[in-house]
Design an enzyme around this catalytic site. Structure first.
Site, PDB file in Angstrom:
ATOM      1  N   TYR A  32       0.823  -1.206   0.000  1.00 59.59           N
ATOM      2  CA  TYR A  32       0.000   0.000   0.000  1.00 59.59           C
ATOM      3  C   TYR A  32       0.856   1.254   0.000  1.00 59.59           C
ATOM      4  CZ  TYR A  32       0.748   1.102   4.991  1.00 59.59           C
ATOM      5  OH  TYR A  32       1.308   1.462   6.194  1.00 59.59           O
ATOM      6  N   LYS A 146       6.417  -1.752   2.181  1.00 61.78           N
ATOM      7  CA  LYS A 146       5.174  -1.182   2.733  1.00 61.78           C
ATOM      8  C   LYS A 146       4.027  -2.175   2.508  1.00 61.78           C
ATOM      9  CE  LYS A 146       3.020   3.411   3.114  1.00 61.78           C
ATOM     10  NZ  LYS A 146       2.957   3.492   4.569  1.00 61.78           N
ATOM     11  N   GLU A 178      11.737   3.101  14.605  1.00 66.86           N
ATOM     12  CA  GLU A 178      10.678   3.973  14.076  1.00 66.86           C
ATOM     13  C   GLU A 178       9.440   3.775  14.939  1.00 66.86           C
ATOM     14  OE1 GLU A 178       9.365   2.782  10.135  1.00 66.86           O
ATOM     15  OE2 GLU A 178       9.579   0.656  10.645  1.00 66.86           O
ATOM     16  N   LEU A 202      10.787   1.587   7.640  1.00 71.62           N
ATOM     17  CA  LEU A 202      10.179   1.997   6.379  1.00 71.62           C
ATOM     18  C   LEU A 202      10.897   3.260   5.887  1.00 71.62           C
ATOM     19  CD1 LEU A 202       7.658   1.346   4.523  1.00 71.62           C
ATOM     20  CD2 LEU A 202       6.743   3.463   5.468  1.00 71.62           C
TER      21      LEU A 202
HETATM   22  C1  PLP Z   1       6.074   1.930  10.112  1.00 67.63           C
HETATM   23  C2  PLP Z   1       6.041   3.266   9.434  1.00 67.63           C
HETATM   24  N1  PLP Z   1       7.131   4.047   9.484  1.00 67.63           N
HETATM   25  C3  PLP Z   1       7.140   5.272   8.910  1.00 67.63           C
HETATM   26  C4  PLP Z   1       6.033   5.771   8.247  1.00 67.63           C
HETATM   27  C5  PLP Z   1       6.073   7.136   7.625  1.00 67.63           C
HETATM   28  O1  PLP Z   1       6.156   7.040   6.212  1.00 67.63           O
HETATM   29  P1  PLP Z   1       5.656   8.215   5.275  1.00 67.63           P
HETATM   30  O2  PLP Z   1       6.412   9.436   5.677  1.00 67.63           O
HETATM   31  O3  PLP Z   1       6.023   7.758   3.904  1.00 67.63           O
HETATM   32  O4  PLP Z   1       4.185   8.385   5.485  1.00 67.63           O
HETATM   33  C6  PLP Z   1       4.880   4.983   8.152  1.00 67.63           C
HETATM   34  C7  PLP Z   1       3.699   5.472   7.439  1.00 67.63           C
HETATM   35  O5  PLP Z   1       2.713   4.809   7.288  1.00 67.63           O
HETATM   36  C8  PLP Z   1       4.886   3.698   8.758  1.00 67.63           C
HETATM   37  O6  PLP Z   1       3.804   2.901   8.705  1.00 67.63           O
END
Ligand code: PLP
Length: 279
Positions: A32, A146, A178, A202
């Protein structure tokens, strides 16, 4: 009713029907993306489409659309919703097949997308900051993809809520990785740190934007391992994501972070972020 897109058709989300044998439902076998939209324009669209392509390739789902097609679908959803500020959720599953772990030889990916209204940032969160708790990371080793199978993240987010906190921050082998749906930045002595991009985090699109903004603001930026003790002793902690943008954490494990107020560096970067998103 939220506007949605399912396999070539635009329709209200409540009317979307997915077969029970879709592998997204059976195995969480799906990728996603979530793209923020400001002034009816998707923000960092190219970066999101590149990450989508990378995630799909990692699990060998063929990308059902060209970048041009994705742009058309996203533009149409924004137009149908008639919302200036919203978010676009995209999900691609491996498709429908008899239940068997092995990748099916002939399945057509299911493409689902929806647009959701997205309220402006909560003023309280900006003025007072968020609270977070640390948790042991119990996820798998491919957090860089993701995938929709987010049960560990869901459980840890609920753990945070049960502890009256907003976010859970994953720690593995003493390394700060994270949040359950955010990347984490730590400020110590006017230096900014975030975990390096590898299989344990991520690669957040907002993370990259914030890393660039920190550089642009002439602050020393380090993409290197952050230890639990660095987090506990941090002057500032920030969380970034497509929907949270960049928010300060002022309480960690029931203890104040720095002086328990959103920090000076956060304020500079947050202001730069607001300028970037609405030039
Ligand atoms: C585990 C995780 N880390 C970091 C992020 C932040 O990613 P982004 O800045 O691309 O929204 C997300 C966003 O859904 C996430 O699920």
């Amino acid at each position: 009713m939220s506007q949605a897109y399912l396999n070539g058709q635009y329709l209200p989300v409540e009317e979307c029907r997915i077969p029970a044998l879709d592998r997204g439902f059976i195995f969480g076998d799906a990728i996603y993306e979530l793209i923020p939209v400001y002034s009816a324009q998707p923000f960092q669209l190219q970066a999101h489409l590149t990450r989508l392509q990378r995630s799909l390739a990692q699990v060998r789902i063929s990308n059902p659309h060209s970048e041009y097609d994705w742009q058309q679908i996203i533009s149409q959803l924004i137009a149908n919703a008639n919302l200036d500020q919203c978010s676009i959720y995209i999900q691609v599953t491996r498709g429908v097949a008899a239940r068997d772990h092995a990748y099916p030889t002939a399945a057509t990916p299911t493409v689902f997308a929806m647009v959701n209204p997205w309220p402006k940032q909560d003023e309280m969160m900006l003025s007072q900051g968020l609270s977070a708790v640390t948790v042991e990371d119990m996820r798998w080793n491919r957090c860089d993809i993701k995938v929709t199978s987010l049960l560990a993240n869901v459980m840890m987010k609920q753990h945070a809520i049960d502890a009256q906190a907003h976010e859970a921050i994953f720690i593995r082998d003493n390394a700060v990785l994270e949040g359950s749906s955010t990347n984490v930045f730590v400020v110590s002595k006017e230096h900014v740190y975030t975990a390096p991009k590898n299989n344990l985090v991520l690669p957040g699109i907002t993370r990259d934007v914030v890393v660039d903004l920190v550089h642009a603001c002439n602050m020393p930026m380090h993409e290197e391992a952050v230890r639990m003790e660095d987090l506990i002793n941090a002057d500032e902690i920030w969380l970034t994501s497509s929907t949270k943008e960049c928010l300060p954490v002022t309480q960690l494990n029931q203890q104040p972070v720095g002086n328990a107020q959103p920090g000076k560096l956060w304020h500079t970067v947050y202001t730069a972020f607001q300028a970037l998103k609405s030039p």
